[in-house]
Design a protein around this motif. Structure first.
Motif, PDB file in Angstrom:
ATOM      1  N   GLU A 637       0.808  -1.213   0.000  1.00 43.50           N
ATOM      2  CA  GLU A 637       0.000   0.000   0.000  1.00 43.50           C
ATOM      3  C   GLU A 637       0.843   1.265   0.000  1.00 43.50           C
ATOM      4  OE1 GLU A 637      -3.176   0.630  -0.451  1.00 43.50           O
ATOM      5  OE2 GLU A 637      -3.496  -1.506  -0.841  1.00 43.50           O
ATOM      6  N   LYS A 638       1.940   1.269   0.765  1.00 40.62           N
ATOM      7  CA  LYS A 638       2.771   2.469   0.821  1.00 40.62           C
ATOM      8  C   LYS A 638       3.432   2.738  -0.525  1.00 40.62           C
ATOM      9  CE  LYS A 638       3.720   2.414   5.792  1.00 40.62           C
ATOM     10  NZ  LYS A 638       4.758   2.344   6.847  1.00 40.62           N
ATOM     11  N   VAL A 639       3.849   1.686  -1.172  1.00 33.92           N
ATOM     12  CA  VAL A 639       4.458   1.836  -2.496  1.00 33.92           C
ATOM     13  C   VAL A 639       3.400   2.326  -3.491  1.00 33.92           C
ATOM     14  CG1 VAL A 639       5.547   0.611  -4.416  1.00 33.92           C
ATOM     15  CG2 VAL A 639       6.236   0.103  -2.056  1.00 33.92           C
ATOM     16  N   LYS A 640       2.237   1.700  -3.436  1.00 30.85           N
ATOM     17  CA  LYS A 640       1.150   2.101  -4.340  1.00 30.85           C
ATOM     18  C   LYS A 640       0.799   3.571  -4.144  1.00 30.85           C
ATOM     19  CE  LYS A 640      -3.585   0.781  -5.618  1.00 30.85           C
ATOM     20  NZ  LYS A 640      -4.676  -0.175  -5.339  1.00 30.85           N
ATOM     21  N   ASP A 641       0.778   4.003  -2.883  1.00 32.31           N
ATOM     22  CA  ASP A 641       0.444   5.403  -2.604  1.00 32.31           C
ATOM     23  C   ASP A 641       1.473   6.345  -3.227  1.00 32.31           C
ATOM     24  OD1 ASP A 641      -1.781   4.621  -1.234  1.00 32.31           O
ATOM     25  OD2 ASP A 641      -0.896   4.843   0.769  1.00 32.31           O
ATOM     26  N   VAL A 642       2.758   5.975  -3.138  1.00 31.96           N
ATOM     27  CA  VAL A 642       3.809   6.821  -3.728  1.00 31.96           C
ATOM     28  C   VAL A 642       3.608   6.935  -5.229  1.00 31.96           C
ATOM     29  CG1 VAL A 642       6.280   6.969  -4.242  1.00 31.96           C
ATOM     30  CG2 VAL A 642       5.519   6.392  -1.927  1.00 31.96           C
ATOM     31  N   PHE A 643       3.399   5.787  -5.906  1.00 33.91           N
ATOM     32  CA  PHE A 643       3.249   5.798  -7.357  1.00 33.91           C
ATOM     33  C   PHE A 643       1.978   6.547  -7.775  1.00 33.91           C
ATOM     34  CE2 PHE A 643       6.691   2.896  -7.247  1.00 33.91           C
ATOM     35  CZ  PHE A 643       7.173   2.731  -8.533  1.00 33.91           C
ATOM     36  N   THR A 644       0.883   6.321  -7.027  1.00 36.08           N
ATOM     37  CA  THR A 644      -0.375   7.002  -7.366  1.00 36.08           C
ATOM     38  C   THR A 644      -0.250   8.500  -7.176  1.00 36.08           C
ATOM     39  OG1 THR A 644      -1.606   5.036  -6.653  1.00 36.08           O
ATOM     40  CG2 THR A 644      -2.848   7.089  -6.879  1.00 36.08           C
ATOM     41  N   LYS A 645       0.387   8.894  -6.076  1.00 35.21           N
ATOM     42  CA  LYS A 645       0.549  10.315  -5.793  1.00 35.21           C
ATOM     43  C   LYS A 645       1.396  10.987  -6.875  1.00 35.21           C
ATOM     44  CE  LYS A 645       2.391  13.523  -2.353  1.00 35.21           C
ATOM     45  NZ  LYS A 645       3.143  13.658  -1.085  1.00 35.21           N
ATOM     46  N   ARG A 646       2.526  10.391  -7.207  1.00 29.74           N
ATOM     47  CA  ARG A 646       3.415  10.991  -8.209  1.00 29.74           C
ATOM     48  C   ARG A 646       2.730  11.076  -9.572  1.00 29.74           C
ATOM     49  NH1 ARG A 646       5.902  13.496  -4.851  1.00 29.74           N
ATOM     50  NH2 ARG A 646       7.588  12.545  -3.638  1.00 29.74           N
ATOM     51  N   LEU A 647       1.974  10.031  -9.923  1.00 35.04           N
ATOM     52  CA  LEU A 647       1.298  10.031 -11.227  1.00 35.04           C
ATOM     53  C   LEU A 647       0.163  11.046 -11.247  1.00 35.04           C
ATOM     54  CD1 LEU A 647       1.382   8.566 -13.964  1.00 35.04           C
ATOM     55  CD2 LEU A 647      -0.278   6.937 -13.056  1.00 35.04           C
ATOM     56  N   SER A 648      -0.604  11.110 -10.178  1.00 33.88           N
ATOM     57  CA  SER A 648      -1.773  11.995 -10.122  1.00 33.88           C
ATOM     58  C   SER A 648      -1.362  13.459 -10.106  1.00 33.88           C
ATOM     59  CB  SER A 648      -2.631  11.678  -8.894  1.00 33.88           C
ATOM     60  OG  SER A 648      -3.087  10.345  -8.954  1.00 33.88           O
ATOM     61  N   GLU A 649      -0.281  13.757  -9.387  1.00 36.07           N
ATOM     62  CA  GLU A 649       0.144  15.155  -9.307  1.00 36.07           C
ATOM     63  C   GLU A 649       1.009  15.553 -10.488  1.00 36.07           C
ATOM     64  OE1 GLU A 649       2.288  15.301  -5.633  1.00 36.07           O
ATOM     65  OE2 GLU A 649       4.152  14.571  -6.504  1.00 36.07           O
ATOM     66  N   LYS A 650       1.154  14.641 -11.445  1.00 35.00           N
ATOM     67  CA  LYS A 650       1.947  14.879 -12.658  1.00 35.00           C
ATOM     68  C   LYS A 650       3.354  15.342 -12.292  1.00 35.00           C
ATOM     69  CE  LYS A 650      -2.083  15.725 -15.523  1.00 35.00           C
ATOM     70  NZ  LYS A 650      -2.733  16.562 -16.567  1.00 35.00           N
ATOM     71  N   SER A 651       4.010  14.482 -11.545  1.00 39.44           N
ATOM     72  CA  SER A 651       5.364  14.762 -11.066  1.00 39.44           C
ATOM     73  C   SER A 651       6.273  15.212 -12.203  1.00 39.44           C
ATOM     74  CB  SER A 651       5.947  13.495 -10.416  1.00 39.44           C
ATOM     75  OG  SER A 651       7.323  13.652 -10.161  1.00 39.44           O
ATOM     76  N   GLU A 652       7.203  16.094 -11.867  1.00 42.21           N
ATOM     77  CA  GLU A 652       8.171  16.555 -12.853  1.00 42.21           C
ATOM     78  C   GLU A 652       9.393  15.641 -12.911  1.00 42.21           C
ATOM     79  OE1 GLU A 652       9.138  20.570 -12.028  1.00 42.21           O
ATOM     80  OE2 GLU A 652       7.116  21.345 -12.430  1.00 42.21           O
ATOM     81  N   SER A 653       9.414  14.624 -12.076  1.00 44.26           N
ATOM     82  CA  SER A 653      10.559  13.702 -12.044  1.00 44.26           C
ATOM     83  C   SER A 653      10.542  12.785 -13.260  1.00 44.26           C
ATOM     84  CB  SER A 653      10.522  12.869 -10.757  1.00 44.26           C
ATOM     85  OG  SER A 653      11.429  11.792 -10.852  1.00 44.26           O
ATOM     86  N   ILE A 654      11.478  13.006 -14.178  1.00 46.82           N
ATOM     87  CA  ILE A 654      11.549  12.171 -15.372  1.00 46.82           C
ATOM     88  C   ILE A 654      11.914  10.732 -14.998  1.00 46.82           C
ATOM     89  CG2 ILE A 654      13.990  12.651 -15.877  1.00 46.82           C
ATOM     90  CD1 ILE A 654      11.155  12.365 -18.461  1.00 46.82           C
ATOM     91  N   GLU A 655      12.693  10.581 -13.885  1.00 48.21           N
ATOM     92  CA  GLU A 655      13.072   9.230 -13.456  1.00 48.21           C
ATOM     93  C   GLU A 655      11.843   8.415 -13.058  1.00 48.21           C
ATOM     94  OE1 GLU A 655      14.207  12.285 -12.101  1.00 48.21           O
ATOM     95  OE2 GLU A 655      15.725  11.629 -10.639  1.00 48.21           O
ATOM     96  N   PHE A 656      10.838   9.105 -12.491  1.00 51.43           N
ATOM     97  CA  PHE A 656       9.636   8.386 -12.062  1.00 51.43           C
ATOM     98  C   PHE A 656       8.940   7.737 -13.244  1.00 51.43           C
ATOM     99  CE2 PHE A 656       4.960   8.592 -11.680  1.00 51.43           C
ATOM    100  CZ  PHE A 656       4.792   7.599 -10.724  1.00 51.43           C
TER     101      PHE A 656
END
Length: 923
Positions: A637-656
């Motif tokens: 769940e913690k991993v899923k939350d990180v990925f969902t958060k970064r994707l939803s907020e349209k992270s600027e991290s190209i590595e993500f």
């Protein structure tokens, strides 16, 4: 007569007299293939009359020498290719047979002299074929010694040894020189002088001999007995004079920097170099002299300051200590000899057990009087310490007798060690000693192995204790310390929490190395330590200073966590996985570094980035959690939350986004619904050259096609067919996925394939050909035929040279077809008529063999007809495979095809096919 019948006639005529049969032989030699056969036959079964016939009729004319083949390398630089001239081989055979057929002497010398004249005229001609030089030079070396002229030897050195020197050099020292030595001692001395005269070529710092270094090394080992037996003391005098003259002109060549040891030693940079070979020759020749004469020489050499001959003197006194030890003891203080230090050290070490008490006292007196340079402004205490260090070196030479002499040796030795605080040379006798170790350090031993944890931490934290040690070496030593002393380190892990920043990376990397080996490690304790390290060390997250070291350390922590969690050597628990996830989640949030492309390589740049390591480790933890817990796949769940958060907020991290793409197959296993839910965000176009990083990451990292992901990404597959993608790996994988989908019949895959073919994108079509020609269980005849026909139509009407060359490789499609039809043969003919590149005839013959195995002899014959007709006459075919095909065609009643193939093989200089042809044409 066909070509084989002519060659059969040549064989018959060759066994007869030249006078009556010469005219008919000339008639048979009216084409290049028959002339080539005749020359080869003359080389293998030398006949003086036919050799004379060949010379007089111009069959061995130098005008027939093949021209240099000019081409370009991958960087566009000119490359010269050299093809052997067959006419050189009978000339060599004539030289070998001259003692048996002396009547050829004048003829052979004329040939050699003619070529020498041509070579001198075209010495600087880049278009000259230098391979002939070797064969003419070899012929010269085979001549009777009394026939040799100065011009002959000049040619050998000026031309024969200018390119590949190895073969001719070996012949010169192993067979030619011994013959010269027996027949002409003056010439032998001249050759010796040439062998040992240094040659410096452009852009080379070290001298070499005119002959090959390995040949010279061998000669210096094996020749002394032969030389002294034939030339006596004269050759000894010559060798000394030669060494003097060379060393005076090139003194550095014989310094201990370039020539560390006069005996074989790993510290010598290269024992095939001229300096080592000449020194060894002098030493071994001196050793042949009568001992009284040798003693006279050594007494002269030993007083020469810093000269190679002085080193040789000490070396030979060491070798013959009983006879010449008095010379050693007459010296004022040999320990001050700079260049001969190693020779003197070894002399003392090897013979000190036989020293008298007076001689031991002499040596210790020399040590007391040792000259030690003092630098300007050097403090007294520092100089005293350095002087003691240098004196200790010579007490180590007396180590074999330490047990004998307490007052004279052990007591002063111990006093000096107190001054140096236990420090002493690790390789006494050498001024420097090199062993290559990773990390850029070349010190010879690990400074911290065996120390306590507290001592190690104290050393690492205090730069003033790094005396003589660079940080890179110390970092590597710390890694080795962790691997070697891991049980002690793990027990006291918390003490390493304050480790200086430069050492965190290699400290953690040591544990990564343990994990890769499956070594015993308390994983829970290690993860607890990492938790304290990342949460309590605020300085790690301040990237304004030492940013590179800190980013690397964070990435190494993530990669080491990944290595432990993924390894099957450890019984990982749910608690350990959750501890690992907590570390990764904390680091992902705390890390503020920015990403920079290093090599413009998404796979390596992203995977080796700090965040790339973190995200990849998170997925590994999720996958291992499913494996440990069992049941239906699920995200942590913690991993899923990180990925969902970064994707939803349209992270600027190209590595993500790239990391997400690399792990799409794993995420589809954990939660395909999540991918479907966020597919629009996953395929959202980003700015920059890589507009679809998730999709591209999936392509780069996934060699296989996942059917569920094919359906998910189908719209993107379709749109990317028509896009220009800069990364070749991405393009190749896109094409491969489309072909696989088409081959296994996935929905709408024909639309994708036809779109690919219609795009006329040369790069993509080239990759499609590459993928199809790979032998694969997916291949279906009709689908291959469909693509082959479509690509042929595009290629035949294209002006693009690359596409035509690439389409030529569709010939290999023929091997994949189980049922090869006349229509396929037509496609084969059309394909082979396209632009030709370097032809893989080995693989083309495999195509023919595949049809042969299926007993389709008619198609086999037709395919071979096409290959012989369409491929260049100089295209090389494996002779044994060609012969097997010819034999099978004859055996199975396809004589017409077999005859044409046998004749075609002979026209390509495959003369072994003649025997098969004759077997099936016996009258």
């Amino acid at each position: 007569m066909n070509i084989i019948e002519k060659i059969n006639r040549i064989d018959e005529l060759f066994d007869r007299a030249v006078l009556e049969n010469g005219p008919e032989m000339l008639e048979c030699l009216d084409e290049s293939v028959t002339r080539s056969y005749f020359i080869r036959k003359l080389s293998g079964a030398f006949d003086p009359d036919w050799f004379t016939f060949a010379i007089k009729n111009g069959l061995l004319s130098f005008s027939e020498i093949p021209e240099v083949i000019m081409s370009e390398d991958s960087d566009g630089k000119p490359v010269r290719g050299f093809k052997n001239w067959e006419g050189a081989f009978p000339i060599v055979e004539a030289a070998k047979a001259l003692s048996k057929f002396p009547e050829l002497t004048g003829l052979l010398l004329n040939i050699i002299d003619e070529y020498i004249g041509l070579a001198n005229e075209g010495q600087n001609d880049d278009a000259r074929n230098f391979t002939v030089d070797y064969h003419i030079a070899k012929s010269i070396l085979l001549l009777p010694i009394d026939l040799l002229m100065g011009s002959h030897l000049k040619f050998v050195f000026d031309f024969g040894l200018t390119r590949d020197r190895s073969l001719l050099s070996r012949e010169m020292v192993s067979s030619f020189f011994p013959r010269v030595l027996q027949a002409n001692k003056g010439m032998a001395m001249n050759l010796l002088n040439r062998f040992f005269t240094p040659v410096f070529e452009k852009r080379q710092h070290r001298a070499h001999s005119v002959i090959d270094d390995y040949a010279l090394e061998s000669f210096s080992k094996t020749a002394p007995d032969m030389l002294y037996e034939n030339l006596g003391d004269d050759v000894v005098k010559w060798s000394i004079d030669k060494l003097k003259s060379v060393s005076e002109e090139h003194k550095f060549m014989f310094s201990k920097v370039e020539l560390t040891s006069l005996e074989p030693d790993p510290q010598n940079s290269n024992e095939t170099n001229l300096n080592f070979s000449l020194s060894r020759l002098v030493i071994e020749l001196l050793s042949k002299m009568q001992k009284d004469k040798l003693g006279e020489q050594l007494s002269v050499f030993i007083v020469l300051d810093d000269h190679i001959l002085s080193r040789i003197a000490y070396f030979l006194i060491d070798r013959y200590y009983t006879e010449f030890c008095s010379l050693f003891w007459k010296q004022a203080n040999p320990l001050n000899k700079f260049e001969a230090k190693l020779e003197i050290y070894r002399l003392i070490w090897r013979h000190c057990d036989h020293f008298s008490i007076e001689e031991v006292n002499t040596v210790t007196g020399w040590i007391d009087d040792l000259d030690v340079d003092r630098s300007e402004n050097e403090p007294d205490e520092q100089h005293q310490k350095y002087r003691a260090y240098r004196q200790l070196e010579w007490y180590l030479a007396l180590e074999p007798i330490h047990y004998k002499y307490y007052e004279q040796v052990i007591k002063p030795y111990n006093q000096l060690r107190e001054i140096t605080e236990g420090s002493q040379p690790s390789h006494p006798g050498y001024d420097s000693y090199f062993t290559i170790r990773p990390g850029g350090d070349y010190s010879s031993s690990n400074r911290i192995l065996g120390k306590s944890v507290l001592d190690v931490l104290n050393l690492l934290a205090n730069k003033d204790k790094w005396d003589g040690y660079n940080i890179y070496g110390l970092q590597q030593d710390l890694r080795e310390y962790v691997v070697t002393s891991n049980s002690e380190v793990v027990v006291q892990l918390n003490k390493f929490e304050s480790l200086p920043i430069p050492f965190i990376y290699t400290f953690v990397d040591g544990f990564r190395g343990l994990a890769e080996k499956g070594a015993t490690v308390d994983v829970s304790r290690f993860l607890a330590f990492l938790t304290l390290l990342v949460e309590n060390r605020a300085d790690i997250w301040d990237l304004s200073t030492d940013g590179r070291d800190k980013s690397g350390s964070v990435g190494m922590i993530a990669w080491t966590v990944r290595t432990f969690i993924k390894s099957n050597d450890y019984s990982i628990s749910i608690e350990q996985i959750e501890s690992a996830v907590n570390i990764l989640v904390f680091m992902e949030a705390a890390y503020s570094g920015t990403f920079e492309w290093l090599n413009n390589d998404p796979l390596n740049d992203i995977m080796n980035s700090t965040r790339g390591h973190i995200y990849d480790a998170m997925i590994v933890c999720s996958m291992r959690k499913v494996k440990v817990q069992g049941g239906e796949p699920f995200w942590d769940e913690k991993v899923k939350d990180v990925f969902t958060k970064r994707l939803s907020e349209k992270s600027e991290s190209i590595e993500f986004y790239w990391s997400l793409g690399f792990n799409v197959p794993q995420i589809s296993y954990l939660d395909m619904g999540w991918l479907k839910k966020y597919v629009d965000l996953l395929t959202e176009v980003k700015e920059g050259k890589y507009k679809l990083p998730v999709f591209y990451g999936y392509l780069i990292f996934s060699g296989q096609l996942y059917t569920n992901l094919y359906e998910l990404f189908y719209p993107v597959y379709h749109s990317e067919i028509y896009e220009k993608i800069e990364n070749a790996v991405i393009v190749r994988r896109l094409v491969e996925h489309i072909w696989i989908a088409f081959a296994i019949g996935l929905d709408n895959s024909d639309v994708l394939l036809n779109g690919l073919l219609d795009s006329a994108d040369v790069q993509k079509l080239g990759y499609l050909i590459d993928r199809i020609k790979t032998v694969d269980v997916l291949h279906q005849d009709e689908k291959i035929r469909y693509v082959w026909e479509r690509l042929l139509a595009v290629s035949e009407n294209s002006e693009d040279k690359y596409l035509k060359e690439k389409a030529f490789e569709m010939l290999y499609f023929a091997e994949l077809l189980g049922d090869f039809t006349e229509a396929d043969l037509d496609r084969f003919k059309r394909t082979i008529s396209l632009e030709k590149i370097d032809v893989n005839t080995y693989r083309l013959l495999k195509i023919v063999e595949s049809k042969l195995r299926s007993r389709d002899y008619e198609i086999t014959g037709k395919l071979m007809d096409v290959l012989l007709e369409k491929l260049p006459s100089d295209a090389y075919f494996d002779e044994s495979k060609m012969n097997e095909i010819i034999e099978e065609l004859y055996k199975n009643g396809k004589q017409e095809y077999a005859d044409r193939l046998a004749i075609g093989a002979v026209e390509r200089r495959n003369f072994s096919a003649i025997e098969i042809y004759n077997k099936y044409h016996q009258s």
